[in-house]
Scaffold this active site. Structure first.
Site, mmCIF file in Angstrom:
data_model
loop_
_atom_site.group_PDB
_atom_site.id
_atom_site.type_symbol
_atom_site.label_atom_id
_atom_site.label_comp_id
_atom_site.label_asym_id
_atom_site.label_seq_id
_atom_site.Cartn_x
_atom_site.Cartn_y
_atom_site.Cartn_z
ATOM 1 N N LYS A 29 0.889 -1.223 -0.043
ATOM 2 C CA LYS A 29 -0.186 0.053 -0.046
ATOM 3 C C LYS A 29 0.850 1.314 0.112
ATOM 4 C CE LYS A 29 -2.022 -0.950 3.887
ATOM 5 N NZ LYS A 29 -1.251 -1.930 4.282
ATOM 6 N N CYS A 69 -10.352 -1.856 18.646
ATOM 7 C CA CYS A 69 -8.870 -2.711 17.886
ATOM 8 C C CYS A 69 -8.078 -3.073 18.993
ATOM 9 C CB CYS A 69 -8.219 -1.303 17.161
ATOM 10 S SG CYS A 69 -6.993 -1.741 16.433
ATOM 11 N N MET A 70 -7.557 -2.497 19.916
ATOM 12 C CA MET A 70 -6.680 -2.837 20.925
ATOM 13 C C MET A 70 -6.999 -2.838 22.386
ATOM 14 S SD MET A 70 -4.064 -2.929 19.102
ATOM 15 C CE MET A 70 -2.802 -3.384 20.277
ATOM 16 N N MET A 110 -6.876 -9.280 15.532
ATOM 17 C CA MET A 110 -8.300 -8.943 15.876
ATOM 18 C C MET A 110 -8.989 -10.230 16.011
ATOM 19 S SD MET A 110 -8.359 -6.085 16.404
ATOM 20 C CE MET A 110 -6.626 -5.731 16.612
ATOM 21 N N GLY A 162 -2.770 -2.777 15.507
ATOM 22 C CA GLY A 162 -3.545 -2.618 14.140
ATOM 23 C C GLY A 162 -2.922 -1.267 13.660
ATOM 24 N N GLN A 163 -3.032 -0.181 14.153
ATOM 25 C CA GLN A 163 -2.934 1.183 13.592
ATOM 26 C C GLN A 163 -1.722 1.678 13.952
ATOM 27 O OE1 GLN A 163 -6.594 3.836 13.694
ATOM 28 N NE2 GLN A 163 -6.750 2.349 15.274
HETATM 29 N N1 MGD Z 1 -16.850 -4.842 10.181
HETATM 30 C C1 MGD Z 1 -15.501 -4.568 10.837
HETATM 31 N N2 MGD Z 1 -15.449 -3.049 11.352
HETATM 32 C C2 MGD Z 1 -14.118 -2.841 11.838
HETATM 33 C C3 MGD Z 1 -13.274 -3.558 12.108
HETATM 34 C C4 MGD Z 1 -13.189 -4.783 11.509
HETATM 35 O O1 MGD Z 1 -12.333 -5.718 11.529
HETATM 36 N N3 MGD Z 1 -14.415 -5.360 10.895
HETATM 37 N N4 MGD Z 1 -11.936 -3.176 12.688
HETATM 38 C C5 MGD Z 1 -12.107 -1.978 13.440
HETATM 39 C C6 MGD Z 1 -10.709 -1.502 13.867
HETATM 40 S S1 MGD Z 1 -9.529 -2.668 14.241
HETATM 41 C C7 MGD Z 1 -10.223 -0.449 13.703
HETATM 42 S S2 MGD Z 1 -8.757 0.133 13.904
HETATM 43 C C8 MGD Z 1 -11.208 0.583 12.844
HETATM 44 C C9 MGD Z 1 -10.521 1.615 11.992
HETATM 45 O O2 MGD Z 1 -11.744 2.404 11.459
HETATM 46 P P1 MGD Z 1 -11.463 3.879 10.966
HETATM 47 O O3 MGD Z 1 -10.565 4.796 11.926
HETATM 48 O O4 MGD Z 1 -12.864 4.722 10.897
HETATM 49 O O5 MGD Z 1 -10.816 3.783 9.340
HETATM 50 P P2 MGD Z 1 -9.992 4.539 8.688
HETATM 51 O O6 MGD Z 1 -10.127 4.218 7.123
HETATM 52 O O7 MGD Z 1 -8.475 4.066 9.085
HETATM 53 O O8 MGD Z 1 -10.388 5.874 8.980
HETATM 54 C C10 MGD Z 1 -9.295 7.011 8.975
HETATM 55 C C11 MGD Z 1 -9.454 8.343 8.456
HETATM 56 O O9 MGD Z 1 -8.612 9.217 8.747
HETATM 57 C C12 MGD Z 1 -8.802 10.074 7.338
HETATM 58 N N5 MGD Z 1 -7.314 10.499 7.859
HETATM 59 C C13 MGD Z 1 -6.057 10.010 7.042
HETATM 60 N N6 MGD Z 1 -4.916 10.514 7.457
HETATM 61 C C14 MGD Z 1 -5.496 11.612 8.395
HETATM 62 C C15 MGD Z 1 -4.881 12.795 9.101
HETATM 63 O O10 MGD Z 1 -3.556 13.043 9.233
HETATM 64 N N7 MGD Z 1 -5.825 13.538 9.820
HETATM 65 C C16 MGD Z 1 -7.234 13.480 9.666
HETATM 66 N N8 MGD Z 1 -7.835 14.152 10.128
HETATM 67 N N9 MGD Z 1 -7.671 12.502 8.989
HETATM 68 C C17 MGD Z 1 -6.852 11.709 8.383
HETATM 69 C C18 MGD Z 1 -8.917 8.843 6.580
HETATM 70 O O11 MGD Z 1 -9.009 9.654 5.191
HETATM 71 C C19 MGD Z 1 -9.842 8.331 7.132
HETATM 72 O O12 MGD Z 1 -11.087 8.700 6.556
HETATM 73 O O13 MGD Z 1 -12.324 -0.062 12.269
HETATM 74 C C20 MGD Z 1 -13.076 -1.140 13.110
HETATM 75 N N10 MGD Z 1 -14.007 -1.596 12.404
HETATM 76 N N1 MGD Z 2 -3.921 -4.325 4.409
HETATM 77 C C1 MGD Z 2 -4.134 -3.844 5.636
HETATM 78 N N2 MGD Z 2 -3.501 -4.036 6.712
HETATM 79 C C2 MGD Z 2 -3.635 -3.696 8.149
HETATM 80 C C3 MGD Z 2 -5.120 -2.961 8.292
HETATM 81 C C4 MGD Z 2 -5.851 -3.076 7.028
HETATM 82 O O1 MGD Z 2 -6.757 -2.197 6.968
HETATM 83 N N3 MGD Z 2 -5.350 -3.608 5.800
HETATM 84 N N4 MGD Z 2 -5.379 -2.515 9.378
HETATM 85 C C5 MGD Z 2 -4.415 -2.547 10.556
HETATM 86 C C6 MGD Z 2 -5.347 -2.603 11.780
HETATM 87 S S1 MGD Z 2 -5.819 -1.190 12.426
HETATM 88 C C7 MGD Z 2 -5.571 -3.879 12.356
HETATM 89 S S2 MGD Z 2 -6.546 -3.902 13.741
HETATM 90 C C8 MGD Z 2 -4.961 -4.962 11.877
HETATM 91 C C9 MGD Z 2 -5.613 -6.109 11.867
HETATM 92 O O2 MGD Z 2 -5.244 -7.329 11.556
HETATM 93 P P1 MGD Z 2 -5.672 -8.947 11.393
HETATM 94 O O3 MGD Z 2 -6.311 -8.994 12.732
HETATM 95 O O4 MGD Z 2 -4.643 -9.684 11.182
HETATM 96 O O5 MGD Z 2 -6.809 -8.927 10.252
HETATM 97 P P2 MGD Z 2 -8.403 -9.325 10.375
HETATM 98 O O6 MGD Z 2 -8.548 -9.517 8.764
HETATM 99 O O7 MGD Z 2 -9.050 -8.273 10.851
HETATM 100 O O8 MGD Z 2 -8.547 -10.456 11.154
HETATM 101 C C10 MGD Z 2 -7.607 -11.467 11.315
HETATM 102 C C11 MGD Z 2 -8.328 -12.812 11.466
HETATM 103 O O9 MGD Z 2 -8.961 -13.068 12.415
HETATM 104 C C12 MGD Z 2 -9.578 -14.285 12.221
HETATM 105 N N5 MGD Z 2 -10.864 -14.790 13.231
HETATM 106 C C13 MGD Z 2 -12.213 -14.455 13.016
HETATM 107 N N6 MGD Z 2 -12.682 -14.815 14.054
HETATM 108 C C14 MGD Z 2 -11.725 -15.762 14.692
HETATM 109 C C15 MGD Z 2 -11.973 -16.573 16.089
HETATM 110 O O10 MGD Z 2 -12.938 -16.517 16.717
HETATM 111 N N7 MGD Z 2 -10.642 -17.035 16.385
HETATM 112 C C16 MGD Z 2 -9.508 -16.645 16.094
HETATM 113 N N8 MGD Z 2 -8.255 -17.540 16.607
HETATM 114 N N9 MGD Z 2 -9.326 -15.997 14.889
HETATM 115 C C17 MGD Z 2 -10.329 -15.375 14.303
HETATM 116 C C18 MGD Z 2 -10.225 -14.083 10.861
HETATM 117 O O11 MGD Z 2 -10.258 -15.459 10.159
HETATM 118 C C19 MGD Z 2 -8.972 -13.227 10.163
HETATM 119 O O12 MGD Z 2 -8.333 -14.046 9.453
HETATM 120 O O13 MGD Z 2 -4.398 -4.806 10.624
HETATM 121 C C20 MGD Z 2 -3.620 -3.611 10.526
HETATM 122 N N10 MGD Z 2 -3.023 -3.879 9.155
HETATM 123 MO MO MO Z 3 -7.465 -1.644 14.073
#
Ligand code: MGD
Ligand code: MGD
Ligand code: MO
Length: 719
Positions: A28, A117-118, A287, A324-325
């Protein structure tokens, strides 16, 4: 390392001298020049007038924001406003926002996406070790022989780490990988053992591994006797029990029993347990463990395995939560920017901690409230009830990323009398900015300077090198302006921010002071030093301190392996869980309960959501690079062939995915990747049909308050 021409970003590559990435970058990031310079970056503030966004000056926009927040605070009290931030904001930004809301305005309604997330990882570290403090580091990868990847698609989500694991495995044929994931994600391509539990039912697997380890005497009795205690929760209270009680407790989780609960074959559990105990083992989880209503417990059970085998604090042996982030650790966790915590290990509940922070911040005594604010889900619920009347959202896109999304989109954007006032800072138009009352254009990565902090406690400085587009400004500058508005309107003491903090360097210097005499102590990380070095791991209390590789131990390297807060009386190789009661880490006896909403007759499939390599979360950034967009032009749902057959579905058929909360319309992709009975949807598409979070559940872990994105029950039908 960036290639810059005329203050524009033209190229990017990894930094071969960087101690953690070793020159690798993920796919990316190579497209960042296109993303940073995308033509539709937000360039001017905008205000909603009669339902339409009109361009406004910064002054006009900030006056309006100031007026609305101040009015709400004066009429309805400090708890009628809220801040919702991000693990992608710089540390100074999160710290400043926290300071403004908790110590200035006087509300603990400060949250951020790390809650999604965390939070469970934090809950796990705190309940097991007494502190949220990842004790290992990336160097451990070079020493481990067994990698236990649990609920972590490391290959797609942490590709730089994955490449290092892969390289190690290729170079040494005794390096083994155990994967625990219900889905055959790309990590399973290097797995020696793949445990594939029914989603939400893996706690029994971890207990069964402990069962095997102890039964086969592969545990470490000395370490257990010296360093551990055992606890169970009875009638809502933790109670001390003995090692023998733990062994008895594990009886109910024999591998055969765990197979019945989780669907993972008993022999595989036994094999995994033996490999784990042989070690040296490094566990990575993400996650799949955290986004669960039993997330904290699942984390505890992970730590249990390391504790009973004594695999902690030694090279290559560590439980390592993958953040994650980029700045969830250094930005939100460490700066205490969640509703219950304060900077550097302090909590709002403790009077001593509140006093310390009030002194550093120069708050009026008693401003920081002793009661935690509302956690993320409760905060958006309160918004829906018009109880929270003004919210500042920064560097996150909750209009797409919250679970049970329709409810919270309505909370933010539905026209009604008393509708809350929503301010969004972003770099692009998003599914959240469309719900805002004021949109503010932000400068992004490479256009602003500050510090971010990685999973291994390394803080690194990034400079501003590129000119931000139009009138966009750094989030920090906007927060400084916001503070001035609050001061001028009398809802924050005059000069509370403006007399002390003028820029990001000032904020950093105050942060160093706030870390002094805490376990984090990074007084030695001056700006000058950070500008020269490739990050430093806290603690680093003096300017000549090189930083700390491993916590809790006195290891081979007298400096790197010996943080200033480990006890000087320790012998080499000793460990001291100094933050835990009696210096003993806790092995928890947690019941192996399942998810909040398992599959049932009416909703017979489990929906899980997650990520793909090419896209970042809500896609606002990555979807703007045509090459990345082409990799995944449209949404899809992975369905196992056996399930597809039952449902009469073929590849590319449209599928209606319905839960008790909402539905999505998405193309079928028939593949053996998910377990039978499970479907998987990446959540990066923003068109309404593909918004899978309309379907997910907002049930959350009672300890960490992290929602269960990974599991909910759905029905499927050909659309
Ligand atoms: N269904 C589902 N939903 C999930 C998750 C999942 O696994 N499944 N994962 C969850 C997790 S782990 C996370 S971390 C969240 C992430 O969820 P979000 O934080 O809502 O996702 P992002 O797309 O990272 O949003 C970041 C935003 O910040 C903006 N941005 C980028 N850089 C800057 C900057 O410097 N300043 C400002 N002001 N804006 C900026 C980007 O354009 C974007 O709109 O989502 C959660 N939601
Ligand atoms: N390319 C890319 N990289 C990223 C991000 C992104 O948006 N894109 N986001 C970043 C962020 S904020 C985060 S939080 C991380 C997330 O990173 P990961 O957690 O590695 O990614 P996910 O795809 O959310 O989920 C990981 C796995 O959890 C498994 N899972 C679902 N249910 C269960 C369960 O009950 N038990 C177990 N053991 N596993 C299960 C799913 O099958 C999936 O393969 O990635 C970070 N890196
Ligand atoms: Mo995350």
């Amino acid at each position: 390392m960036l290639g810059i021409r005329d203050k524009r970003l033209v190229a990017l590559r990894g930094d071969p001298k960087h101690p953690t990435t070793k020159g690798l970058v993920c796919a990316k990031s190579l497209f960042l020049p296109k993303i940073v310079h995308a033509p539709d970056r937000l360039k001017h503030p905008m205000i909603r007038k009669n339902g339409k966004f009109v361009r406004a000056s910064w002054d006009e926009a900030m006056q309006l924001v100031g007026e609305k927040f101040a009015e709400s605070i004066k009429k309805h009290g400090p708890d009628s406003v809220a801040y919702y931030g991000s693990g992608q904001a710089l540390s100074e930004e999160s710290y400043l926002a926290n300071r403004i809301f908790k110590g200035g305005i006087g509300t603990n309604n400060v949250e951020g996406n790390p809650r999604l997330c965390m939070a469970s990882a934090v809950g796990g570290y705190v309940s097991t070790f007494g502190k949220d403090e990842p004790m290992g580091c990336y160097d451990d990868i070079d020493h481990a022989k067994v990698f236990f990847l649990v609920g972590s698609n490391t290959a797609e989500c942490h590709p730089v780490i994955f490449d290092q694991i892969l390289a190690r495995k290729e170079a040494h044929n005794d390096v083994l990988v155990i994967v625990c994931d219900p889905r055959k994600s790309p990590v399973t391509s290097i797995a020696d053992i793949h445990l594939d539990p029914v989603p939400g039912f893996d706690l029994a697997v971890f207990h069964a591994m402990a069962h095997v380890i102890i039964k086969e005497k592969k545990h470490d009795p000395d370490f257990i006797a010296k360093q551990c205690q055992f606890k169970i929760v009875e009638n809502g209270k933790p109670k001390k029990v003995s090692f023998e009680d733990y062994v008895k407790f594990l009886d109910q989780y024999s591998p055969a029993q765990a197979e019945l609960i989780s669907g993972v074959p008993a022999e595989k559990i036994e094999e995994a347990a033996r490999l784990f105990a042989n070690g040296p083992t490094m566990t990575f989880w993400t996650m799949g463990l955290n986004q669960r209503t039993r997330g904290v417990w699942a984390n505890n059970l992970m730590h249990n395995l390391h504790l009973i085998t004594g695999q902690i604090g030694k090279p290559g042996m560590t439980p390592f939560s993958l953040t994650g982030q980029p700045n969830a650790c250094g930005g939100v966790r460490d700066t205490g920017s969640l509703c219950h915590i304060l900077p550097y290990g302090r909590v709002v509940k403790k009077a001593k901690h509140r006093k310390e922070m009030e002194k550093i911040w120069g708050s009026k005594p008693g401003t920081i409230q002793p009661k935690p604010g509302k956690n993320t889900i409760e905060m958006f619920r309160a918004l829906g009830r018009n109880e929270i009347k003004a919210m500042l959202i920064l560097t996150t896109n909750p209009g797409q990323s919250l679970p049970n999304l329709s409810r919270y989109r309505d909370a933010m954007g539905k026209e009604r009398s008393g509708k809350p006032f929503i301010v969004v800072l972003d770099i692009f138009p998003t599914r959240t900015t469309e719900l805002a009352d004021v949109i503010l254009p932000a400068a992004m990565w490479s256009e602003k300077s500050g510090v971010f902090g990685m999973s291994e406690r390394r803080y690194q400085y990034q400079p501003a090198l590129v000119t931000p587009p139009g009138e966009s400004r750094s989030d920090l500058d906007v927060l400084l302006d916001f503070a001035k508005q609050m001061e001028d309107r009398g809802v924050m003491p005059r000069g509370y921010v403006s007399s002390k903090l003028k820029n990001s360097d000032d904020v950093w210097n105050e942060m160093r002071l706030a870390s002094k005499n805490t376990a984090y102590d990074f007084m030695g990380m001056t700006r000058e030093r950070l500008k020269k070095e490739r990050g430093i791991r806290w603690p680093a209390p003096t300017v000549d301190h090189p930083g700390t590789a491993r916590r809790f131990v006195k290891g081979e390297d007298p400096i790197l392996d010996h943080g200033p807060y480990a006890d000087n009386s320790l012998n080499e190789g000793d460990i001291k869980f100094y933050a835990a009661k009696d210096y003993r880490a806790t092995v928890w006896l947690r019941p192996a309960l399942g998810p909040a909403e398992p599959a049932d007759k009416e909703y017979p499939y489990i929906l899980s959501t997650g990520r793909v390599l090419e896209h970042w979360h809500t896609g606002t950034m990555t979807m703007r690079a045509p090459e990345l967009k082409r990799a995944y032009p449209e949404a899809y749902v992975e369905i196992h062939p056996a399930d597809a057959k039952k449902l009469g579905l073929r590849n590319r058929d449209m599928v209606r995915i319905t839960s008790r909360r909402g539905e999505a319309l998405i193309q079928a992709r028939i593949t053996t990747m998910p377990r039978e009975g499970m479907v998987f949807v990446p959540w990066c598409w923003d068109d309404t049909n593909s918004l899978i979070n309309r379907v997910t559940i907002d049930a959350y872990d009672p300890g960490s308050k992290q929602p269960e994105f990974k599991i909910c029950a759905v029905k499927l039908a050909k659309a």
